[in-house]
Design an enzyme around this catalytic site. Structure first.
Site, PDB file in Angstrom:
ATOM      1  CD  GLU A 127      29.120  19.755  47.579  1.00 26.45           C
ATOM      2  OE1 GLU A 127      30.338  19.604  47.801  1.00 26.45           O
ATOM      3  OE2 GLU A 127      28.466  20.710  48.026  1.00 26.45           O
TER       4      GLU A 127
ATOM      5  CE  LYS B  75      30.331  26.734  54.249  1.00 21.54           C
ATOM      6  NZ  LYS B  75      31.225  26.064  53.363  1.00 21.54           N
TER       7      LYS B  75
END
Ligand code: ARG
Length: 460
Positions: A290, A283
């Site tokens: 965000e 990841k």
């Protein structure tokens, strides 16, 4: 507890009530603006003969020395004081004696805090204006380099028509430009000095309010003393404009998050602005984008806090208004931080041009132009729309683009197709024939980038 208002009281205040009432933990931010305001007030008092020049000089020097000592850590702002105003006055009296007791002549904490907030907010408007200028510069720089970087334009998050990266980012340039112009507009409206309004009804001392306003760089004094101490409209306007900035940043963040996804791969976020997962080694998350999106709700909340605080309070000052500070500081701190980080992330963002182009090619973004081609050859638009619709269905089945079909295959849908179709529906043609003002063509967007530079240069 060192309060300014002991005389009328026989008992002492409950400790919980003292803490509940105090604002020093957050209004200590006003240290510099409060000193600035008090110095201007003292100069005006001396000019009007209300205090003498020696007293004025002693006040000015005393305030400067307190400020200096706090800055170098020699003097601490503690919760022994109710607010920053009490802290400064008490320390001033301690340092210079009786002259210090005169600084509050013809003034109330109501107009004092109104002034502090104006001065502080005015600086913040300028700060945010600078940050908006920074993002405009970065955006226009990327635009200038990507006038021919093709990508799909979307509606309903479905590929619609081809545009360029310059054109897509140009939309954000317009948004942040409006935000910046809003800041300039708000600045003009807030730039009036409330000092001299007193508690609510002015004062019998012969204050020269125009002089104080001039010393502090205001356009002039505010014109109604009750409104002066009760007005927080300028903060509401400012926080509303900050909310709009956040809304723009949030939309942009959302796009970066989508573009960064495994499915799109339009962008690669620099390692400095992404984080990993504690469990999934593969990841690389767009956390900054965000969080910017996440903090938008919080800034909206701050605006709601102040709107709601103000809606039921009678004229003039009421203690409810002390609640303006934490909400305002939170809104302006978070918006500034988001602007700074987002601009840095944007300036280091890598655009995967090949992926963008391929996505535009494979998404039937030239279907409108294929229909327009048939129209130019004489077919009514509604019929052309239907022919191309069938053609798209055929291509979906074959998993290819319209351009991939041979001329005979195309002719089986309409005799009007000829070899010039390929040129007519290429990405380059689709984009560059869009010549209406504001359209994505190289010609239009080159003009816009030039205009944007002029706009940015006009700001300095
Ligand atoms: N801490 C107060 C505020 O933020 C300052 C004004 C106090 N005025 C008063 N009358 N108690 O609003």
């Amino acid at each position: 507890m060192a309060q300014l208002w002991g005389g009328r009281f026989t008992g002492s205040i409950n400790e919980l009530a003292w803490n509940f009432n105090a604002s020093i933990t957050f209004d200590k931010r006003f240290l510099e603006v409060d000193v600035k305001g008090s110095k201007a007030h003292a100069k005006m008092l001396a000019k009007q003969g209300i205090i003498n020049d020696e007293e004025m000089t002693s006040i000015v020097e005393g305030l400067d020395s307190i400020l200096e000592d706090v800055k170098i850590g020699k003097l601490e702002i503690t919760t022994k004081y109710e607010d920053i105003h009490s802290f400064l006055e008490a320390n001033l009296i301690e340092r210079i004696g009786d002259a210090g007791k005169k600084v509050h002549t013809g003034r109330s904490r109501n107009d004092q805090v109104a002034l502090d907030m104006r001065l502080y907010a005015r600086d913040e408007v300028e700060h945010v204006t600078g940050l908006l200028t920074d993002i405009l510069k970065v955006l226009n720089g990327i635009m200038g380099e990507n006038l021919e970087t093709y990508m799909p334009g979307f509606t309903h998050l479905q590929k619609a028509q081809p545009v360029t990266l310059a054109h897509h980012l140009g939309a954000y340039f317009e948004m942040f430009k409006r935000d910046l112009l809003r800041m300039k507009d708000i600045y003009k409206r807030m730039n009036y000095c409330p000092l001299g309004a007193g508690a609510l009804a002015g004062t019998t001392y012969p204050l020269d309010r125009e002089y104080t306003a001039m010393l502090l760089g205001f356009e002039g004094p505010t014109l109604n003393s009750m409104d002066s101490v009760a007005d927080r409209d300028y903060l509401i306007e400012f926080m509303s404009a900050l909310s709009t900035v956040m809304m723009h940043l949030s939309r942009f963040s959302e796009e970066i998050i989508i573009w960064n996804s495994n499915e799109y791969r339009f962008v690669t976020i620099d390692d400095a602005y992404s984080t990993g997962s504690s469990i999934m080694p593969q990841k690389k998350n767009p956390d900054i984008a965000e969080l910017v999106r996440g903090k938008t709700g919080r800034v909206y909340g701050d605006l709601m806090t102040l709107l709601t605080t103000m809606k039921g309070i009678p004229l003039a000052y009421n203690k409810d208004m002390q609640e303006d500070k934490e909400a305002f500081f939170d809104a302006v701190d978070n918006t500034s931080n988001c602007l700074i980080l987002f601009t840095q992330m944007l300036s280091t963002l890598q655009f995967n041009k090949e992926n963008m182009k391929r996505s535009a090619m494979l998404g039937f973004t030239n279907a409108t132009d294929a229909a327009d081609y048939l129209v130019k050859k004489g077919m009514p638009f509604r019929d052309a729309h239907s022919v191309i619709g069938k053609l798209v269905l055929y291509c979906i089945d074959k998993n290819c683009a319209i351009d991939d079909l041979g001329i005979e295959e195309l002719k089986s849908f309409s005799e009007l197709f000829d070899n010039d179709i390929y040129e007519e529906i290429s990405l380059e043609t689709c984009v560059n024939k869009r010549l209406t003002i504001g359209a994505p063509s190289l010609k239009c967007m080159s003009e816009i980038v030039k205009l944007n530079y002029e706009f940015i240069n006009s700001l300095v």
